[in-house]
Design a protein around this motif. Sequence first.
Motif, PDB file in Angstrom:
ATOM      1  N   PRO A 329      -7.588  -7.237   1.609  1.00 54.96           N
ATOM      2  CA  PRO A 329      -6.642  -7.470   2.706  1.00 54.96           C
ATOM      3  C   PRO A 329      -6.832  -8.834   3.364  1.00 54.96           C
ATOM      4  N   GLY A 330      -5.751  -9.321   3.986  1.00 47.81           N
ATOM      5  CA  GLY A 330      -5.862 -10.493   4.829  1.00 47.81           C
ATOM      6  C   GLY A 330      -6.495 -10.132   6.162  1.00 47.81           C
ATOM      7  N   ALA A 331      -6.844 -11.162   6.948  1.00 52.17           N
ATOM      8  CA  ALA A 331      -7.499 -10.937   8.238  1.00 52.17           C
ATOM      9  C   ALA A 331      -6.498 -10.459   9.288  1.00 52.17           C
ATOM     10  N   ASP A 332      -6.962  -9.588  10.204  1.00 54.25           N
ATOM     11  CA  ASP A 332      -6.184  -9.121  11.360  1.00 54.25           C
ATOM     12  C   ASP A 332      -4.846  -8.519  10.950  1.00 54.25           C
ATOM     13  N   VAL A 333      -4.832  -7.791   9.841  1.00 51.82           N
ATOM     14  CA  VAL A 333      -3.586  -7.278   9.277  1.00 51.82           C
ATOM     15  C   VAL A 333      -3.085  -6.060  10.050  1.00 51.82           C
ATOM     16  N   THR A 334      -1.760  -5.979  10.213  1.00 53.42           N
ATOM     17  CA  THR A 334      -1.135  -4.751  10.702  1.00 53.42           C
ATOM     18  C   THR A 334      -0.422  -4.031   9.564  1.00 53.42           C
ATOM     19  N   GLN A 335       0.092  -4.800   8.599  1.00 47.09           N
ATOM     20  CA  GLN A 335       0.622  -4.213   7.378  1.00 47.09           C
ATOM     21  C   GLN A 335       0.721  -5.295   6.306  1.00 47.09           C
ATOM     22  N   HIS A 336       0.838  -4.871   5.047  1.00 42.93           N
ATOM     23  CA  HIS A 336       1.049  -5.779   3.925  1.00 42.93           C
ATOM     24  C   HIS A 336       2.426  -5.514   3.330  1.00 42.93           C
ATOM     25  N   ASN A 337       3.173  -6.575   3.069  1.00 40.18           N
ATOM     26  CA  ASN A 337       4.457  -6.469   2.384  1.00 40.18           C
ATOM     27  C   ASN A 337       4.252  -6.812   0.912  1.00 40.18           C
ATOM     28  N   VAL A 338       4.667  -5.907   0.032  1.00 39.47           N
ATOM     29  CA  VAL A 338       4.391  -6.043  -1.400  1.00 39.47           C
ATOM     30  C   VAL A 338       5.674  -6.417  -2.140  1.00 39.47           C
ATOM     31  N   TYR A 339       5.598  -7.494  -2.918  1.00 42.74           N
ATOM     32  CA  TYR A 339       6.724  -7.985  -3.706  1.00 42.74           C
ATOM     33  C   TYR A 339       6.368  -7.882  -5.194  1.00 42.74           C
ATOM     34  N   LEU A 340       7.349  -7.521  -6.020  1.00 44.61           N
ATOM     35  CA  LEU A 340       7.124  -7.393  -7.458  1.00 44.61           C
ATOM     36  C   LEU A 340       8.413  -7.758  -8.197  1.00 44.61           C
ATOM     37  N   GLY A 341       8.285  -8.621  -9.217  1.00 41.17           N
ATOM     38  CA  GLY A 341       9.463  -9.006  -9.984  1.00 41.17           C
ATOM     39  C   GLY A 341       9.087  -9.589 -11.322  1.00 41.17           C
ATOM     40  N   LEU A 342      10.082 -10.053 -12.048  1.00 38.50           N
ATOM     41  CA  LEU A 342       9.880 -10.568 -13.398  1.00 38.50           C
ATOM     42  C   LEU A 342       9.887 -12.095 -13.452  1.00 38.50           C
ATOM     43  N   THR A 343       9.987 -12.752 -12.291  1.00 37.65           N
ATOM     44  CA  THR A 343       9.886 -14.209 -12.212  1.00 37.65           C
ATOM     45  C   THR A 343       8.934 -14.558 -11.077  1.00 37.65           C
TER      46      THR A 343
END
Length: 391
Positions: A329-343
């Motif tokens: 995780p990053g520091a002082d996180v409240t949430q992580h946004n996850v991205y996924l694609g083919l490029t």
Amino acid sequence: MPLHRSTLLAVFLALATASEARTQSPKVLIIGLDGVRADALREANTPAIDSLIATGAVSWRAFAGGALDAADPTHQATSSGPGWTSILTGVWKDKHGVVDNSFAGQNLANFPHMFAHIRAAKPNAVLASIVHWAPINVQLLAPFPGLADFTRQVVTDGAVAANARAYLSSADPDVMFVHFDDCDYAGHALGFSRGVPSYITAIEQTDVYIDGVLTEMRARPNFGSEDWLVLVTTDHGGNRTSHGGHTPSEREIWIVANGTEIENVEVPLGPGHTVIAHNVLHHLGIPVKPAWGLADAEPFGVARTTTSAPRPENNATQAPTRGMLRFMPGADVTQHNVYLGLTPTLTAAQLIGNTTGSEFDPGLLQPSMRYFWRVDTVTATSTQTGPVWSF
């Protein structure tokens, strides 16, 4: 409006503390314990190592042996030759070339001991290596004159500790590596297992030696003006009375880091013990050059605003079509946004979800496809864009 006297005093003290931190001399103590399984270390009574964990970072699920896939070029035996070479060079056997304890086929001229990078950046740095298993010095340092200012190979762990204490009290090392071997001997004798009393006793005795070394470090006359990073790890685990393979008990190891820049955190997964070299260079303020080919993009336990340590690893091949995406995780996180694609260009359209944890289930993926993913760190005040990884 004039500042209140107490406010001025607080500002002055803060500035003084910051100035002191900037002027402290960065130093590193690396402690290696040969053949210590993570579960056995947790079973043993180790107050010295526990004290480092209490205010530092630990991973109980770091790994030795490179990639698990035997077809991957980083896949290497969980043996001392490849293990200590990876720890001290920061690369796996596909680069350093050490495949067993003979060191035949080594490529250390191109992927050398981390001391080479330190020497090039800081010619006057004092570098020392005190070991029980002699090949560490004989193979990694002796063929390259000038890398180390002090090397010593001894035949007992007690002698390792005594020499380390003496050197800390009489010399001024910038980086010192200390290697203990008795735990590996105990594992080969009766078993690498938390259920083997002699193996646990060997770990506990090594912790006593470590306590003496740490005490000597803290007793240095200039300790108050020194900024010490302490790193502790092992080269491999063990299975019954042997090692070298890729069972979980041989691969799953541990890393401990303690220092002013280290977070007090338990890292749930990874990294490989190749990260030790990156930590040392980072602490000394030496920029990592791409040509060095270090296996790890980030040092272990250092607070980062962005995510790191992806699993699957960046550029991994033969990743499963169903499984969790994991990351540090990053520091002082409240949430992580996850991205996924083919490029590699990931836009809002590729946002597949968010999590407050350090893993995300992307669902079933298509075989024979190259996927790109990114995890952004959302804090109370901003969103930090993470690096783009692929598998």
